[in-house]
Design an enzyme around this catalytic site. Structure first.
Site, PDB file in Angstrom:
ATOM      1  N   PRO A  55       0.831  -1.207   0.000  1.00 22.37           N
ATOM      2  CG  PRO A  55       0.071  -0.965   2.192  1.00 22.37           C
ATOM      3  CD  PRO A  55       0.831  -1.895   1.304  1.00 22.37           C
ATOM      4  CE1 TYR A 216       0.929   8.472   8.768  1.00 18.11           C
ATOM      5  CE2 TYR A 216       1.395   6.276   7.922  1.00 18.11           C
ATOM      6  CZ  TYR A 216       1.489   7.651   7.801  1.00 18.11           C
ATOM      7  OH  TYR A 216       2.152   8.203   6.734  1.00 18.11           O
ATOM      8  N   GLY A 357       7.581  -2.256  -3.990  1.00 11.83           N
ATOM      9  CA  GLY A 357       6.948  -0.951  -3.943  1.00 11.83           C
ATOM     10  C   GLY A 357       7.477   0.025  -4.970  1.00 11.83           C
ATOM     11  NE  ARG A 358      10.347   4.571  -1.711  1.00 10.31           N
ATOM     12  CZ  ARG A 358      11.046   5.367  -0.923  1.00 10.31           C
ATOM     13  NH1 ARG A 358      12.294   5.691  -1.248  1.00 10.31           N
ATOM     14  NH2 ARG A 358      10.518   5.840   0.192  1.00 10.31           N
TER      15      ARG A 358
END
Length: 392
Positions: A55, A216, A357-358
């Protein structure tokens, strides 16, 4: 929660040449099949391989209504067509003030459900599993992004920002200080995670991930350097884990029993006296007992100004340790960019899947290219039939 498969012994004839030939053939197939491209089943969900899209926030809900757009459709569906086994839609807020930025996705109301359905349906049609990460940003909310400015800063209320909340009133870096949640607030947010998970199921997602990493809200409660409470949600490790466990119980109660629940954690905050891998192992064991099927292992993001020894695969040892010590499947993330690197992680049992991801931002078809480099037969590579003419 759910049924567990039972291992069955297979008795083979010692005199049957046909049986011996079959066994030899099966052994050959298994020996030459890269572990990275074998299916994985969690509860009733099977992903076609162990190359997953993590994500990654796109900050592209430009109407600031939490709804995905044409961009999100193309972003996620292109990577499903590119061969990823499971697609995790980015951090999706369970409340409007739970967004990281004003341009985050959300599932805080029923009216948002339909905006996700075309994405989940298309991801499934492309052969991948659609999953979604649910989040509350806590004290790291209301920050800017490329489309509105204030990058790395608090967005003022008159520019679309909002007051933030946390376990305590300690600020992250130069961001605004949050308001410390009271117990009723905590219970309300727990229920909002539950409601968002129900909406995710209704929208067609086949796995839910709870975001308890990267500083978070849920990870803020875990970390003793951030959580300075003295009530039932602070102090001891059991108390600091309490909110996350309550969220897990509520979410597990509304998603289908045959579908898996993931939790993403930061295995360490990289700070002396803070959250560390030993506490993460205890947490993973507890979450497993409460119906969590996989731990998505990352690190960092909780404490400002720490030094992180970033290098290729630097977070893999944490996934390996949690997998071994807690007895729960894990994913590995963190500068995993090369096919052989990813294959080694899965083949050596350091993690059950890897998240690209990247590198996937540069190459939506990373799994197809990786499969070819690892020697997967062309017929076994998950090419869309329309793309076979361009196969590696």
């Amino acid at each position: 929660m759910g049924t567990q498969s039972q291992a069955k012994g297979i008795k083979q004839s010692k005199t049957s040449k046909a049986a011996k030939a079959t066994k030899a053939s099966q052994t050959t197939v298994k020996a030459t099949e890269p572990a990275l491209f074998t299916p994985i089943t969690l509860r009733g969900m099977t992903a076609r391989n162990r190359v997953w899209l993590p994500p990654m926030d796109m900050y592209s809900a430009f109407a600031r209504d939490g709804r995905p757009t044409d961009f999100h459709y193309q972003h996620y569906v292109s990577r499903a067509l590119g061969g990823f086994g499971l697609i995790i839609v980015e951090a999706t807020a369970v409340t409007p003030d739970g967004r990281i930025s004003p341009c985050d996705l959300g599932l805080w109301e029923d009216a948002q459900i339909d905006a996700y359905r075309w994405i989940t349906e298309a991801v499934k049609q492309a052969g991948a599993v659609p999953a979604i990460q649910l989040n509350h940003a806590g004290r790291k909310g209301s920050i800017g992004c490329f489309s509105i400015g204030y990058d790395g800063q608090t967005v003022p209320v008159d520019k679309g920002g909002w007051p933030t909340v946390g376990p305590s009133d300690l600020a992250f870096g130069g961001l605004q200080a949050p308001r410390a949640l009271d117990v009723d607030d905590i219970h309300g947010i727990v229920h909002r995670f539950r409601d968002a998970a129900w909406r995710a199921m209704t929208a067609g997602f086949e796995a839910v991930e709870i975001h308890a990493a990267h500083g978070y809200l849920l990870s803020e409660f875990l970390d003793p350097l951030i959580n300075t409470r003295t009530d039932d949600y602070g102090g001891s490790l059991a108390n600091r884990m309490r909110m996350l466990v309550e969220v897990v119980d509520e979410v597990r109660g509304v998603i289908r029993d045959d579908l898996p629940l993931f939790v993403r954690i930061s295995a360490t905050d990289w700070a002396e006296g803070g959250w560390d891998v030993d506490q993460s192992v205890v947490l993973a064991r507890t979450l497993k007992e409460h119906g969590v099927d996989l731990i998505d292992v990352s690190t960092g993001g909780l404490i400002d100004g720490v030094t992180i020894p970033v290098k290729p695969g630097y977070q893999v040892p944490f996934a390996d340790r949690i997998r071994a010590k807690a007895g729960v499947p894990t994913t590995a993330v963190g500068l995993i960019t090369k096919p052989k690197q990813a294959q080694k992680i899965v083949a050596h049992g350091q993690a059950d899947a890897v998240e690209i991801g990247r590198a996937a931002l540069r190459d939506p078809y990373w799994p197809l290219r990786a499969a070819a480099k690892l020697g997967v037969g062309r017929a076994q590579i998950p090419y869309p039939p329309q793309y076979l003419r361009g196969a590696w």
